[in-house]
Design a protein around this motif. Structure first.
Motif, PDB file in Angstrom:
ATOM      1  N   LEU A 115       0.854  -1.398  -0.070  1.00 12.59           N
ATOM      2  CA  LEU A 115      -0.018  -0.067   0.006  1.00 12.59           C
ATOM      3  C   LEU A 115       0.773   1.415  -0.061  1.00 12.59           C
ATOM      4  CD1 LEU A 115      -2.597  -1.039   2.692  1.00 12.59           C
ATOM      5  CD2 LEU A 115      -2.977  -0.946  -0.084  1.00 12.59           C
ATOM      6  N   LYS A 118       0.140   4.760  -1.983  1.00 15.76           N
ATOM      7  CA  LYS A 118      -1.105   4.876  -2.454  1.00 15.76           C
ATOM      8  C   LYS A 118      -1.962   5.800  -1.482  1.00 15.76           C
ATOM      9  CE  LYS A 118      -1.416   0.153  -4.315  1.00 15.76           C
ATOM     10  NZ  LYS A 118      -2.093  -1.078  -4.138  1.00 15.76           N
ATOM     11  N   ALA A 120      -4.997   7.406   0.695  1.00 17.29           N
ATOM     12  CA  ALA A 120      -6.163   6.911   1.624  1.00 17.29           C
ATOM     13  C   ALA A 120      -6.983   7.968   2.194  1.00 17.29           C
ATOM     14  CB  ALA A 120      -5.646   5.798   2.525  1.00 17.29           C
ATOM     15  N   LEU A 144      -2.554   2.969   8.538  1.00 12.08           N
ATOM     16  CA  LEU A 144      -2.418   3.391   7.128  1.00 12.08           C
ATOM     17  C   LEU A 144      -1.071   4.171   6.868  1.00 12.08           C
ATOM     18  CD1 LEU A 144      -5.939   4.424   6.264  1.00 12.08           C
ATOM     19  CD2 LEU A 144      -5.104   2.154   6.048  1.00 12.08           C
ATOM     20  N   HIS A 147       1.413   1.575   6.896  1.00  7.79           N
ATOM     21  CA  HIS A 147       1.490   1.043   5.465  1.00  7.79           C
ATOM     22  C   HIS A 147       2.171   1.855   4.516  1.00  7.79           C
ATOM     23  CE1 HIS A 147      -0.345  -3.185   5.479  1.00  7.79           C
ATOM     24  NE2 HIS A 147      -0.776  -2.607   6.699  1.00  7.79           N
ATOM     25  N   MET A 149       0.936   4.854   3.337  1.00 10.14           N
ATOM     26  CA  MET A 149      -0.130   5.417   2.620  1.00 10.14           C
ATOM     27  C   MET A 149      -0.160   6.898   2.696  1.00 10.14           C
ATOM     28  SD  MET A 149      -3.386   2.796   2.422  1.00 10.14           S
ATOM     29  CE  MET A 149      -3.740   3.123   0.826  1.00 10.14           C
TER      30      MET A 149
END
Length: 210
Positions: A115, A118, A120, A144, A147, A149
Motif C-alpha cells: 500500500l 497509495k 487513503a 495506514l 503501511h 499510505m
C-alpha cells in the motif's frame, strides 16, 4: 462496481477500495456515498468490501459470504487497489475490533510495501453527536501511516464543513447515526462523503499518471 475477483489487468479502470465495517448499516450507507463519488470520476471504479465480525466465543464463525452488503475483503484487494477509503463505526473513540483485527493480519503486505504511496482517506459513524468521531478517524489513520499510505482529509473549501451539524470533519466524512442507528444521513454529510470519494479518486488518477 467491480465483481469480487476483478483485477486491474482485466479492467482498464483504476480500482479504489472502499473498505468498511458496519453493524447497523449507517457506516455502509456512508461507504456507498463515497463509492458514488469514486464511480463519478472518469477512469475510476469503486470496489466495496467489508470485514466479518469478531466474536469472544472461539467456536463462533461467520459465513464465507455476508448475508447483506459487500463481499468480504481479501488481501489481494489491497494489491489491486490504487487507493483506499477506510470506514468503521466508533467504539469508545476507536475503530471497531473487526476492522482492527483485519489490519492486524496485514504484516506481509506491510513488509512488501503493498500500500506504500497509495492515497487513503477515512470515514466513520457514531451513535452520539460527540461520541468520538475525530478520535475514531485518527485511530484508523494509524495503520495506514504504517503501511506508507498518503492520508488525505476534507478541505474547508467545501462549504458544507462549516454548516454541518450532524457530521463531517476535516479528518474525513462522518455521520451521527443516533443511538439506534436510524438517523438519516444529512444533506451535508452526503455531499461531504461524495466529495471525499471524488477527491480520493482524482488523487489516485494523478498518482497513476492518468
Amino acid at each position: 462496481m467491480s465483481s469480487p475477483h476483478t483485477s486491474n489487468i482485466n479492467n482498464p479502470k483504476i480500482i479504489i477500495l472502499v473498505l468498511y465495517y458496519s453493524r447497523h448499516g449507517a457506516t455502509r450507507k456512508l461507504a456507498e456515498f463515497i463509492a458514488q463519488g469514486i464511480d463519478a470520476t472518469a477512469g475510476c471504479e469503486a470496489r466495496l468490501r467489508t470485514v466479518p465480525a469478531v466474536s469472544a466465543v472461539s467456536e463462533a464463525t461467520e459465513s464465507s459470504i455476508p448475508e447483506q452488503g459487500a463481499p468480504y475483503v481479501e488481501l489481494v484487494d489491497l494489491e489491486q487497489c490504487a487507493g483506499l477509503a477506510l470506514g468503521s463505526p466508533t467504539r469508545f473513540g476507536n475503530m471497531a475490533s473487526a476492522m482492527k483485527y483485519f489490519w492486524d493480519g496485514t504484516s506481509a503486505q506491510w513488509l512488501g510495501g503493498t500500500l506504500a504511496g497509495k492515497p487513503a482517506c477515512v470515514f466513520t459513524s457514531t451513535g452520539s453527536l460527540h461520541g468520538g468521531q475525530e478520535t475514531t478517524l485518527l485511530s484508523m489513520m494509524t495503520p495506514l501511516f504504517h503501511h506508507g499510505m498518503l492520508l488525505m482529509g476534507l478541505p474547508y473549501t467545501l462549504p458544507e464543513l462549516m454548516t454541518t451539524s450532524s457530521g463531517g470533519t476535516p479528518y474525513g466524512a462522518s455521520h451521527w447515526a443516533g443511538m439506534n442507528g436510524t438517523n438519516p444521513i444529512s444533506a451535508e454529510s452526503r455531499i461531504l462523503a461524495i466529495a471525499q470519494g471524488s477527491r480520493l479518486a482524482e488523487t489516485a488518477r494523478k498518482l497513476q499518471g492518468e
